[in-house]
Design a protein around this motif. Structure first.
Motif, mmCIF file in Angstrom:
data_model
loop_
_atom_site.group_PDB
_atom_site.id
_atom_site.type_symbol
_atom_site.label_atom_id
_atom_site.label_comp_id
_atom_site.label_asym_id
_atom_site.label_seq_id
_atom_site.Cartn_x
_atom_site.Cartn_y
_atom_site.Cartn_z
ATOM 1 N N UNK B 111 0.942 -1.208 0.131
ATOM 2 C CA UNK B 111 0.062 0.077 -0.045
ATOM 3 C C UNK B 111 0.868 1.217 -0.038
ATOM 4 N N UNK B 112 0.328 2.277 -0.442
ATOM 5 C CA UNK B 112 1.061 3.601 -0.525
ATOM 6 C C UNK B 112 1.436 3.912 0.932
ATOM 7 N N UNK B 113 2.601 4.533 1.008
ATOM 8 C CA UNK B 113 2.842 5.079 2.370
ATOM 9 C C UNK B 113 3.840 4.061 3.010
ATOM 10 N N UNK B 114 3.426 2.576 2.957
ATOM 11 C CA UNK B 114 4.563 1.760 3.416
ATOM 12 C C UNK B 114 5.648 1.402 2.657
ATOM 13 N N UNK B 115 6.838 1.114 3.093
ATOM 14 C CA UNK B 115 8.217 0.826 2.718
ATOM 15 C C UNK B 115 8.574 -0.237 3.130
ATOM 16 N N UNK B 116 8.005 -1.125 3.770
ATOM 17 C CA UNK B 116 8.776 -2.402 4.149
ATOM 18 C C UNK B 116 7.600 -3.526 4.410
ATOM 19 N N UNK B 117 7.903 -4.554 5.210
ATOM 20 C CA UNK B 117 7.016 -5.620 5.652
ATOM 21 C C UNK B 117 7.605 -6.423 6.630
ATOM 22 N N UNK B 118 6.913 -6.959 7.426
ATOM 23 C CA UNK B 118 7.477 -7.628 8.436
ATOM 24 C C UNK B 118 6.534 -9.119 8.509
ATOM 25 N N UNK B 119 7.355 -10.155 8.502
ATOM 26 C CA UNK B 119 6.536 -11.513 8.295
ATOM 27 C C UNK B 119 5.690 -11.890 9.675
ATOM 28 N N UNK B 120 4.763 -12.471 9.239
ATOM 29 C CA UNK B 120 3.843 -12.734 10.492
ATOM 30 C C UNK B 120 4.299 -13.510 11.541
ATOM 31 N N UNK B 121 5.253 -14.333 11.324
ATOM 32 C CA UNK B 121 6.049 -14.956 12.341
ATOM 33 C C UNK B 121 6.570 -14.268 13.397
ATOM 34 N N UNK B 122 6.981 -12.951 12.939
ATOM 35 C CA UNK B 122 7.549 -12.039 13.989
ATOM 36 C C UNK B 122 6.639 -10.943 14.551
ATOM 37 N N UNK B 123 5.562 -11.485 14.682
ATOM 38 C CA UNK B 123 4.381 -10.402 15.086
ATOM 39 C C UNK B 123 3.250 -11.145 16.228
ATOM 40 N N UNK B 124 2.510 -10.425 16.795
ATOM 41 C CA UNK B 124 1.291 -10.976 17.507
ATOM 42 C C UNK B 124 0.294 -10.033 17.198
ATOM 43 N N UNK B 125 -0.936 -10.343 17.213
ATOM 44 C CA UNK B 125 -1.811 -9.465 17.345
ATOM 45 C C UNK B 125 -2.295 -9.191 18.832
ATOM 46 N N UNK B 126 -2.938 -8.059 18.917
ATOM 47 C CA UNK B 126 -3.428 -7.639 20.254
ATOM 48 C C UNK B 126 -4.677 -6.476 20.117
ATOM 49 N N UNK B 127 -5.679 -7.104 20.910
ATOM 50 C CA UNK B 127 -6.822 -6.311 20.536
ATOM 51 C C UNK B 127 -6.755 -5.274 22.045
ATOM 52 N N UNK B 128 -6.996 -4.092 21.578
ATOM 53 C CA UNK B 128 -7.191 -3.094 22.639
ATOM 54 C C UNK B 128 -8.556 -2.608 22.477
ATOM 55 N N UNK B 129 -9.075 -1.930 23.417
ATOM 56 C CA UNK B 129 -10.445 -1.593 23.224
ATOM 57 C C UNK B 129 -10.766 -0.838 22.003
ATOM 58 N N UNK B 130 -11.595 -1.300 21.102
ATOM 59 C CA UNK B 130 -12.145 -0.504 19.778
ATOM 60 C C UNK B 130 -10.935 -0.751 18.638
ATOM 61 N N UNK B 131 -9.754 -1.224 19.113
ATOM 62 C CA UNK B 131 -8.973 -1.230 17.831
ATOM 63 C C UNK B 131 -8.096 -2.443 17.966
ATOM 64 N N UNK B 132 -7.771 -2.990 16.660
ATOM 65 C CA UNK B 132 -6.836 -4.207 16.383
ATOM 66 C C UNK B 132 -5.582 -3.722 16.149
#
Lengths: 620, 620
Positions: B111-132
């Motif tokens: 997407x426009x504005x992004x200049x790199x990416x991180x593979x899913x294996x190096x991430x975790x999702x986390x739910x905060x109130x009202x936003x992912x």
């Protein structure tokens, strides 16, 4: 994101055994004599008739009884009465008696009563009153110059064994036996199913903004299947829709001996295929410990064999050639290609250490001593085209952490008729160079830019480097030739934005497209911008920051001007020649030299000398 | 007999130059991507678009701004808000701001504005109130895990050079570029004209009494043409009629790039062709100093090239492969096959001394040390099928009088994929043996009879000899296995002539058919006849003279019984098994052993061991 993990990767050996356990055989079909070449005979053929089918004169001359010639020689010929003649394709219909001869053509049927023949060169004709005689000036034994029926092939004899791959010479044998149709192994039919909403068939329009790409795997794998002796069947695109994917996979399974799918890169598609195979067949193996190519599936679907290939084209082809092609050849009855390996040594160090067997695509080049140097070919895992620049594969053991430069390796060529390039070059992308390369026999040129040209020439890999721009680098090389090119800004036809020079890029709202930093063009631009900065009492960073698009560097010399032609930019770094070719306007910024530098150890190499000759003839 | 003489034979070099002076090129045509494999590119292809066509995520994960990850690690992740997702084949339609990330699939558009990416294996999702949110547990640099547009191939880049023979890997490159049709060299079309009234096309009935034979050259040469990359066109048989020959030759010349005629063996046909070429074109060369193949014509007819091949199939093919095939390959743009030679040494002495270069067809066999032995394959100049038993050709210099056994020679293989046989056998023709041979990988068996089997085994040429009949010969060999066969007289079904034994052959008017003296069956018959002679107080000559047909010996085990089946004889020397197979009656005269003898130096050779295993498994 829910996706299957490849926790227990099978060994390459297990993967081979899993594929071997599948049956890919295509059965037996009939081939006409015209189409027999290259086919594999499915059953033994015995001769049903004698070849030749009759006792046959081997030369032009006279058929006779051998005993009538006993004692004859040049000085004292035997005189026989000529009682007839027989040509090829005629029934002789003559019964020869003592003292008689029959004029006979090569290939004609020996008349009854004759048991030998004498070539015309050893005879003279002689007219006596009322009869034509022949003087025989040599003596022959029974059978001389006669080929007896069945001497070549006798009826009932074993002619060709099962598994024979029919050569033109075998076609000759079949023809002689009058056989116009033979039982041959049907090639295994291989259904090719590609999935992925983003895939577009070549020839159609691709929408890059939507992330569409051309379907590379279908045609590449199909060509690989045909190369291996199979018959490829391309199925319509299944997209990413589960029902459609299942329908196409099952249709292919019913119609083919083997189904190959090449994955959509989306995880959900992998899951769908996984489910379809588990429901409609059996999954034997999921994931194999090789790189590239980990996500490989092996199983059965309906009555067909099934192999799921990775989505990335390079991975798909590496897995295909390593595991699938041998099984197709086996099923087609074709032998494994021999003499398809080369011994060489690594040209550069290559680090590795992932604990999986690596299938490393490599190129090869001959050094000045005629030895084979091997270098890795890798544009990253997403590259689709790098195999076109490779000659074969080195299998690197999982335990190997790195290959040293100079380390001996065995290259398994992509096919026995792979010909390593006669000349390997690396360097600047240039239109004049492209035309010169067209005149060479079998060159390989990696247009990675001037910087990589210098670097790789120093490493000793390529035969030549082509460098452009300021000639202030110190390198031990022979200059084979050079030419100059005019560089500058390529702008729209008619130059509607009235761009006059670099100042317009800085001071006005002009969308610019640059070349990559590796290119000689970029070096010249940066030098010119340094001058601009100096003239303004500014620094280079300020100047480049002021140019919209300075950071966007494209790889090939024509790419930036093409953005102008497509109206995606107002000005592009490029060549005068390109502007003319694309019917664009040109704002000149200077001339630069393009030099062809040769590795000093390779100046005597045939390909380098060929290039030198071409340079001499075609540069003014 | 008036015929053209070949007084001034051209040298082989002159013949090559004459053919090189002709133009065989077939022009340019278009090939679809599906049919591109193996074709030769007629012009350079440049990339018309970038591959990939957009900045592309290399993995599944999150697109983001690299600077938002600086300093992040496992313990201290960066927290970014997930503002959308983009899959392969979708337009991202998102403009990423600081602190934001987009879930992205492998192959999707960055997407426009992004200049790199991180593979899913190096991430975790986390739910905060009202936003992912996503927790990024690594830091990346701009460009990490992104493949930029044109990184693989850039628009305007040289993709494939002229003369490239398209491999599956090139098909991949073409697909990636969206190219579905390419300009390729059209194969040279080669018209094949065969002349001769005696020739019959395979599949039709041949009348041997009239001296008809099957047309071997047309199909064999056609297969050779296709092997060399040409397109063969078979023209209808011209017979020996002058007008018809001229008409067909001229039609072929108008329609094809090259016309090949293969001579009728009749001298008049040669004259006609000679005249047609001289009238309608130009004769460049007539006769070449090679053996076989002297009567070769080279010239032009209308706008086509013309080569006249000799009539004998072996000669025709030797001339074709030596002089014509290289010219066709050149015109088709195919390289000369490499690695198609073998170094070996002569297995036997071969005399020669005709002052012409000899093209000697040879077979090869590996000896016990793995060295290559070379033996001439020659069934005489009229043989049509001997090339099917040859692997290649040794060119013997005109000055060579003989090749000694052990002399080193270079074998030019018929093609690079010729595989020398795994096992070479010589000896008796036997149905059990034929079935055993069917189980071997790639055997060659020359069924020349028991006597040649003994002789050639003693000379050290074959790996094995198969001998039948009395076992009273002294030879140094290992017995690999043996079986017995019942031999006797094969007579008509129901035995209408009431033949009971050998006495009936002597005493009654019985038409008999014998085997050749080389066969073990014949030896057993002669021993039995000696007993008959002894019992009658006669001698063997008297006995054999009394048998009608005793002197007619046929070469294969089934040939004599086939004469009975065809009612051309009343009794034949043969096997019980053959009588049963042909539904004939059998009068037994005894049992004989068939023994497989191995050269003692070769018992460890793979092919010999394979045969030994087959013998053990399949003989009771």
């Amino acid at each position: 994101m829910d996706r299957k993990e490849f926790r227990d990767l099978a060994s390459p050996q297990d993967a081979r055994e899993a594929i071997d356990s599948l049956s890919l055989e295509g059965g037996v079909e009939r081939a006409s004599l015209e189409d027999a070449r290259g086919r594999v005979l499915a059953a033994r053929l015995d001769a049903e008739l004698d070849v030749p089918g009759f006792d046959r004169a081997s030369l032009d001359g006279y058929a006779l009884r051998a005993r009538d010639t006993f004692g004859a020689d040049e000085a004292d010929p035997a005189r026989l009465e000529v009682v007839g003649e027989v040509h090829a394709g005629e029934d002789p219909d003559i019964d020869l008696a003592d003292g008689e001869a029959v004029e006979i053509s090569t290939g004609a049927v020996m008349p009854s009563g004759a048991d030998a023949m004498v070539p015309v060169e050893r005879t003279d004709t002689d007219e006596l009153a009322g009869r034509a005689d022949v003087l025989i000036r040599t003596s022959v034994a029974p059978g001389d110059n006669v080929m007896f029926a069945g001497a070549d092939v006798a009826a009932g004899e074993r002619a060709l064994g099962p598994g024979t791959r029919i050569t033109p010479r075998d076609v000759g044998l079949l023809s002689a036996l009058g056989i116009d149709e033979i039982p041959v192994r049907a090639p295994p039919t291989v259904g090719i199913v590609s999935t992925g909403d983003e895939l577009v068939r070549p020839g159609e329009e691709v929408d890059s903004a939507r992330g569409e790409i051309y379907d590379v795997n279908s045609y590449t794998v199909a060509a690989g299947v045909e190369d291996a002796g199979g018959e490829a069947v391309l199925y319509p695109h299944a997209g990413d829709d589960r029902e459609e994917m299942e329908r196409v996979l099952r249709e292919a399974a019913r119609e083919c001996d083997l189904v190959l799918s090449s994955g959509s890169t989306s995880a959900s598609a992998v899951d769908v295929i996984y489910d379809v195979i588990e429901e409609g067949g059996e999954l034997l193996l999921h994931g194999v410990a090789v790189k590239p190519g980990k996500p490989m599936l092996v199983g059965r679907l309906e009555d067909s064999a099934y192999v799921g290939l990775p989505g990335y084209p390079v991975s798909a082809m590496m897995i295909f050639r390593t595991f699938v092609a041998p099984a197709i050849r086996e099923a087609a009855g074709l032998p494994e290609p021999e003499a398809a390996t080369l011994e060489g040594e690594m040209a550069v160090q290559e680090r590795y250490g992932e604990g999986r067997m690596r299938l490393m695509p490599v190129g090869v080049v001959t050094d000045g001593d005629g030895d084979t140097l091997v270098y890795p070919v890798d544009k990253g895992s997403g590259a689709t085209t790098s195999l076109a620049e490779a000659d074969g594969v080195v299998e690197v053991d999982p335990g190997t952490d790195y290959l040293e430069a100079g380390e001996p390796v065995t290259v398994s060529l992509f096919s026995p008729d792979v010909r390593p390039p006669t000349l390997l070059g690396v360097g600047e992308d240039d239109p004049t160079l492209n035309r010169l390369l067209d005149r060479l026999e079998n060159p390989r040129y990696l247009s990675e830019g001037t910087e990589p040209g210098f670097r790789r020439l120093r490493e000793g890999v390529p035969d030549i480097a082509v460098v452009a721009g300021p000639a202030d680098r110190d390198i031990d090389a022979a200059v084979l030739g050079d030419w100059s090119r005019e560089w500058g800004l390529v702008v729209e036809a008619g130059n509607p934005r009235e761009i006059e020079g670099l100042a317009d890029l800085l001071d006005r709202d002009v969308r610019f497209v640059n070349r990559t930093t590796d290119s000689g063009l970029r070096t010249s631009l940066d030098r010119a911008l340094e001058d601009v900065a100096e003239g303004r009492g500014s620094n280079i960073r300020e100047v480049t920051d002021a140019i919209d698009g300075y950071g966007l560097g494209l790889r090939a010399h024509e790419s930036p001007p093409r953005k102008v032609a497509a109206r995606e930019a107002d000005a592009a770094l490029g060549l005068a020649e390109t502007a003319e070719r694309l019917d664009l306007e040109f704002v000149s910024l200077g001339q630069q030299r393009v030099r062809v530098l040769a590795n000093p150890d390779r100046v005597e190499k045939a390909g380098v000398r060929e290039l030198e000759g071409v340079l001499e003839r075609h540069l003014e």
